[in-house]
Design a protein around this motif. Structure first.
Motif, PDB file in Angstrom:
ATOM      1  N   ASN A 130       0.824  -1.201   0.000  1.00 62.17           N
ATOM      2  CA  ASN A 130       0.000   0.000   0.000  1.00 62.17           C
ATOM      3  C   ASN A 130       0.862   1.256   0.000  1.00 62.17           C
ATOM      4  OD1 ASN A 130      -2.309   1.791   0.524  1.00 62.17           O
ATOM      5  ND2 ASN A 130      -1.509   1.865   2.599  1.00 62.17           N
ATOM      6  N   MET A 131       1.925   1.252   0.824  1.00 69.01           N
ATOM      7  CA  MET A 131       2.800   2.422   0.896  1.00 69.01           C
ATOM      8  C   MET A 131       3.579   2.623  -0.404  1.00 69.01           C
ATOM      9  SD  MET A 131       2.235   3.732   3.830  1.00 69.01           S
ATOM     10  CE  MET A 131       1.750   3.350   5.516  1.00 69.01           C
ATOM     11  N   LEU A 132       4.214   1.553  -0.875  1.00 66.24           N
ATOM     12  CA  LEU A 132       5.005   1.660  -2.106  1.00 66.24           C
ATOM     13  C   LEU A 132       4.110   1.944  -3.304  1.00 66.24           C
ATOM     14  CD1 LEU A 132       7.497  -1.321  -1.571  1.00 66.24           C
ATOM     15  CD2 LEU A 132       7.902   1.116  -1.159  1.00 66.24           C
ATOM     16  N   GLY A 133       2.946   1.287  -3.349  1.00 65.78           N
ATOM     17  CA  GLY A 133       2.019   1.505  -4.450  1.00 65.78           C
ATOM     18  C   GLY A 133       1.456   2.909  -4.461  1.00 65.78           C
ATOM     19  N   SER A 134       1.191   3.456  -3.274  1.00 59.91           N
ATOM     20  CA  SER A 134       0.703   4.833  -3.195  1.00 59.91           C
ATOM     21  C   SER A 134       1.738   5.803  -3.741  1.00 59.91           C
ATOM     22  CB  SER A 134       0.363   5.190  -1.743  1.00 59.91           C
ATOM     23  OG  SER A 134      -0.760   4.485  -1.293  1.00 59.91           O
ATOM     24  N   ASN A 135       3.000   5.509  -3.489  1.00 63.51           N
ATOM     25  CA  ASN A 135       4.060   6.386  -3.994  1.00 63.51           C
ATOM     26  C   ASN A 135       4.117   6.413  -5.520  1.00 63.51           C
ATOM     27  OD1 ASN A 135       4.751   7.092  -1.429  1.00 63.51           O
ATOM     28  ND2 ASN A 135       6.794   6.205  -1.473  1.00 63.51           N
ATOM     29  N   ILE A 136       4.040   5.242  -6.149  1.00 61.86           N
ATOM     30  CA  ILE A 136       4.100   5.246  -7.612  1.00 61.86           C
ATOM     31  C   ILE A 136       2.817   5.838  -8.203  1.00 61.86           C
ATOM     32  CG2 ILE A 136       5.688   3.287  -7.718  1.00 61.86           C
ATOM     33  CD1 ILE A 136       3.346   1.537  -8.615  1.00 61.86           C
ATOM     34  N   PHE A 137       1.683   5.640  -7.509  1.00 63.24           N
ATOM     35  CA  PHE A 137       0.444   6.248  -8.003  1.00 63.24           C
ATOM     36  C   PHE A 137       0.496   7.763  -7.862  1.00 63.24           C
ATOM     37  CE2 PHE A 137      -4.056   7.304  -8.238  1.00 63.24           C
ATOM     38  CZ  PHE A 137      -4.479   6.481  -9.268  1.00 63.24           C
ATOM     39  N   ASN A 138       1.151   8.260  -6.794  1.00 62.57           N
ATOM     40  CA  ASN A 138       1.316   9.701  -6.625  1.00 62.57           C
ATOM     41  C   ASN A 138       2.111  10.297  -7.785  1.00 62.57           C
ATOM     42  OD1 ASN A 138      -0.085   9.654  -4.230  1.00 62.57           O
ATOM     43  ND2 ASN A 138       1.730   9.754  -2.930  1.00 62.57           N
ATOM     44  N   VAL A 139       3.202   9.634  -8.150  1.00 57.63           N
ATOM     45  CA  VAL A 139       4.006  10.124  -9.275  1.00 57.63           C
ATOM     46  C   VAL A 139       3.207  10.036 -10.573  1.00 57.63           C
ATOM     47  CG1 VAL A 139       6.140   9.818 -10.584  1.00 57.63           C
ATOM     48  CG2 VAL A 139       6.144   9.459  -8.117  1.00 57.63           C
ATOM     49  N   LEU A 140       2.408   8.978 -10.709  1.00 60.78           N
ATOM     50  CA  LEU A 140       1.537   8.861 -11.880  1.00 60.78           C
ATOM     51  C   LEU A 140       0.583  10.044 -11.962  1.00 60.78           C
ATOM     52  CD1 LEU A 140       0.359   7.114 -14.265  1.00 60.78           C
ATOM     53  CD2 LEU A 140      -1.243   6.190 -12.579  1.00 60.78           C
ATOM     54  N   ILE A 141       0.029  10.438 -10.828  1.00 56.93           N
ATOM     55  CA  ILE A 141      -0.878  11.594 -10.786  1.00 56.93           C
ATOM     56  C   ILE A 141      -0.175  12.827 -11.331  1.00 56.93           C
ATOM     57  CG2 ILE A 141      -1.995  13.233  -9.216  1.00 56.93           C
ATOM     58  CD1 ILE A 141      -2.709  10.830  -7.434  1.00 56.93           C
ATOM     59  N   LEU A 142       1.030  13.072 -10.842  1.00 54.31           N
ATOM     60  CA  LEU A 142       1.782  14.253 -11.268  1.00 54.31           C
ATOM     61  C   LEU A 142       2.049  14.215 -12.772  1.00 54.31           C
ATOM     62  CD1 LEU A 142       2.814  16.639  -9.624  1.00 54.31           C
ATOM     63  CD2 LEU A 142       5.044  15.521  -9.524  1.00 54.31           C
ATOM     64  N   ALA A 143       2.435  13.036 -13.272  1.00 53.35           N
ATOM     65  CA  ALA A 143       2.737  12.901 -14.700  1.00 53.35           C
ATOM     66  C   ALA A 143       1.472  13.034 -15.547  1.00 53.35           C
ATOM     67  CB  ALA A 143       3.404  11.552 -14.960  1.00 53.35           C
ATOM     68  N   PHE A 144       0.387  12.417 -15.093  1.00 50.17           N
ATOM     69  CA  PHE A 144      -0.857  12.443 -15.858  1.00 50.17           C
ATOM     70  C   PHE A 144      -1.428  13.862 -15.942  1.00 50.17           C
ATOM     71  CE2 PHE A 144      -5.404  11.480 -16.593  1.00 50.17           C
ATOM     72  CZ  PHE A 144      -5.257  10.663 -17.713  1.00 50.17           C
ATOM     73  N   ILE A 145      -1.406  14.569 -14.816  1.00 49.65           N
ATOM     74  CA  ILE A 145      -1.886  15.956 -14.811  1.00 49.65           C
ATOM     75  C   ILE A 145      -0.989  16.833 -15.681  1.00 49.65           C
ATOM     76  CG2 ILE A 145      -2.268  17.987 -13.366  1.00 49.65           C
ATOM     77  CD1 ILE A 145      -4.366  15.774 -13.064  1.00 49.65           C
ATOM     78  N   ASP A 146       0.305  16.565 -15.633  1.00 54.03           N
ATOM     79  CA  ASP A 146       1.241  17.334 -16.459  1.00 54.03           C
ATOM     80  C   ASP A 146       0.969  17.102 -17.941  1.00 54.03           C
ATOM     81  OD1 ASP A 146       3.551  19.039 -16.804  1.00 54.03           O
ATOM     82  OD2 ASP A 146       4.659  17.239 -17.404  1.00 54.03           O
ATOM     83  N   LEU A 147       0.562  15.874 -18.295  1.00 54.86           N
ATOM     84  CA  LEU A 147       0.210  15.584 -19.685  1.00 54.86           C
ATOM     85  C   LEU A 147      -1.050  16.330 -20.113  1.00 54.86           C
ATOM     86  CD1 LEU A 147       0.812  11.757 -20.295  1.00 54.86           C
ATOM     87  CD2 LEU A 147       1.902  13.673 -21.469  1.00 54.86           C
ATOM     88  N   ILE A 148      -2.056  16.280 -19.259  1.00 52.34           N
ATOM     89  CA  ILE A 148      -3.333  16.919 -19.597  1.00 52.34           C
ATOM     90  C   ILE A 148      -3.163  18.429 -19.737  1.00 52.34           C
ATOM     91  CG2 ILE A 148      -5.670  17.402 -18.789  1.00 52.34           C
ATOM     92  CD1 ILE A 148      -5.672  14.675 -17.451  1.00 52.34           C
ATOM     93  N   TYR A 149      -2.420  19.021 -18.797  1.00 55.45           N
ATOM     94  CA  TYR A 149      -2.219  20.473 -18.808  1.00 55.45           C
ATOM     95  C   TYR A 149      -0.804  20.812 -19.301  1.00 55.45           C
ATOM     96  CZ  TYR A 149      -6.454  20.505 -15.968  1.00 55.45           C
ATOM     97  OH  TYR A 149      -7.738  20.337 -15.510  1.00 55.45           O
ATOM     98  N   ARG A 150      -0.374  20.112 -20.323  1.00 56.53           N
ATOM     99  CA  ARG A 150       1.005  20.273 -20.795  1.00 56.53           C
ATOM    100  C   ARG A 150       1.301  21.688 -21.291  1.00 56.53           C
ATOM    101  NH1 ARG A 150      -2.069  17.135 -23.874  1.00 56.53           N
ATOM    102  NH2 ARG A 150      -2.450  17.645 -26.065  1.00 56.53           N
ATOM    103  N   ARG A 151       0.281  22.398 -21.745  1.00 54.55           N
ATOM    104  CA  ARG A 151       0.503  23.754 -22.233  1.00 54.55           C
ATOM    105  C   ARG A 151       0.920  24.696 -21.097  1.00 54.55           C
ATOM    106  NH1 ARG A 151      -0.865  24.408 -27.438  1.00 54.55           N
ATOM    107  NH2 ARG A 151      -2.204  22.814 -28.398  1.00 54.55           N
ATOM    108  N   LYS A 152       0.580  24.343 -19.869  1.00 56.60           N
ATOM    109  CA  LYS A 152       0.990  25.162 -18.724  1.00 56.60           C
ATOM    110  C   LYS A 152       2.465  24.954 -18.386  1.00 56.60           C
ATOM    111  CE  LYS A 152      -3.552  25.297 -16.479  1.00 56.60           C
ATOM    112  NZ  LYS A 152      -3.731  26.744 -16.492  1.00 56.60           N
ATOM    113  N   ARG A 153       3.036  23.822 -18.886  1.00 54.37           N
ATOM    114  CA  ARG A 153       4.445  23.500 -18.621  1.00 54.37           C
ATOM    115  C   ARG A 153       4.763  23.646 -17.131  1.00 54.37           C
ATOM    116  NH1 ARG A 153       7.855  23.773 -23.597  1.00 54.37           N
ATOM    117  NH2 ARG A 153       6.424  24.101 -25.335  1.00 54.37           N
ATOM    118  N   MET A 154       4.067  22.866 -16.341  1.00 53.67           N
ATOM    119  CA  MET A 154       4.157  22.968 -14.886  1.00 53.67           C
ATOM    120  C   MET A 154       5.583  22.886 -14.363  1.00 53.67           C
ATOM    121  SD  MET A 154       2.144  20.667 -12.038  1.00 53.67           S
ATOM    122  CE  MET A 154       2.774  19.117 -12.706  1.00 53.67           C
TER     123      MET A 154
END
Length: 323
Positions: free
Chosen positions: A70-94
């Motif tokens: 749960n702990m390790l999986g939450s960490n990789i899912f957190n990074v996935l969130i950051l990457a996925f949001i960055d893809l969706i809002y890529r024009r903002k170049r976060m």
């Protein structure tokens, strides 16, 4: 009935997390804490509460794979969130809008912390102190060092219009109280989310490593998802990135708390081999985050979005093979 409670808990977590982030933004503006520090420690600690409850419950039912996964999986899912949001809002170049020096220490620390976990999983043996693996003492010591580093190097962010950013001109005291209340709600609803998510997983017959690393980890990471979305809406990019990186560090510290309650020896020694690839995947994903923070800002959208796209692909390929 189980699915209904699970869904209701998810909705409550989402709503409470929105308020948690808004109050955290006020605190970052009206105190001496920067957005990166608020995101890395204050919000990250509150949004990691469901993970702690989940893992302690897993210890109680004697399922160390779910507790650690749960702990390790939450960490990789957190990074996935950051990457996925960055893809969706890529024009903002976060990643081009943040202050890298505020986040590089926590990103490096996450890789080092996870490296300690990997080493322990590979060796499958540990020196124990009071029935707790020595690697947990190392993790806590490294975390204290990281916190002290932030205390000595944080910089105050300048925000011109506080009321416009938060929607309401809260005082620091009111924001602190609101933050505390929202954190309690996240804890309660997130705990219910974890418990009933575990019940749903058991009904499907999936293995414990996959359940802990992906299904439950994804459900308990809903607060982090909302945190990033709201911070992005507030144009507080440092808080968005800091909340994810800080949550990852905090989750690894929760492993130490979990080990304290696991009375059969070091908890990492009691897990199966399924958690090792999860830990290695996380190190690789954070490595790409480091690259995005250090690279130059030139290049088109495809060049900018490539690392985030690779993180998403890595996650789903790993999910397929581990399932």
């Amino acid at each position: 009935m189980t699915f209904l409670i699970f869904t209701l808990s998810a909705v409550i977590v989402v709503l409470a997390s929105i308020q948690l982030n808004r109050f955290g933004d006020v605190i970052s503006q009206k105190s001496k804490l920067s957005g990166a520090v608020v995101g890395t420690f204050l919000i990250a600690g509150a949004t990691s509460l469901p993970e702690l409850t989940t893992s302690l419950t897993a210890v109680y039912i004697d399922n160390p794979d779910i507790a650690v996964g749960n702990m390790l999986g939450s960490n990789i899912f957190n990074v996935l969130i950051l990457a996925f949001i960055d893809l969706i809002y890529r024009r903002k170049r976060m990643f081009n809008m943040i202050e890298p020096k505020q986040h590089l220490p926590s990103a490096f620390a996450a890789m080092v912390f996870t490296g300690v976990v990997v080493l322990s999983l590979v060796l499958n043996s540990s020196i124990t102190i009071f029935n707790i693996g020595i690697e947990m003492f190392i993790l806590v010591g490294l975390y204290v060092f990281t916190v002290r580093y932030f205390d000595n190097n944080e910089e105050k962010e300048m925000v011109e219009d506080e009321a416009a950013a938060t929607g309401k001109d809260y005082s620091l005291k009111a924001a602190s109280v609101g933050f505390a209340v929202s954190a309690v709600i996240v804890f309660a609803a997130g705990s219910a989310l974890s418990i009933f998510g575990d019940q749903l997983a058991q009904q499907t017959g999936m293995n414990s490593s996959f359940v802990g690393s992906f299904l439950i980890a994804a459900s308990t990471s809903l607060p982090e998802l909302i945190t990033v979305l709201v911070a992005l809406k507030l144009a507080n990019y440092d808080m968005a990135v800091g909340s994810i990186l800080g949550s990852n560090l905090f989750n690894l510290q929760l492993l130490a708390i979990t080990d304290i309650f696991y009375q059969k020896g070091p908890i990492l020694n009691a897990t199966s081999g399924g958690n090792l690839p999860i830990a290695l995947l996380f190190i690789g994903m954070v490595g790409l985050i480091l690259y995005m923070m250090r690279r130059k800002s030139y290049g088109g959208l495809l060049h900018y979005a490539a690392p985030s796209f690779l993180i998403v692909v890595m996650y789903f390929i790993s999910s397929y093979f581990l399932f």
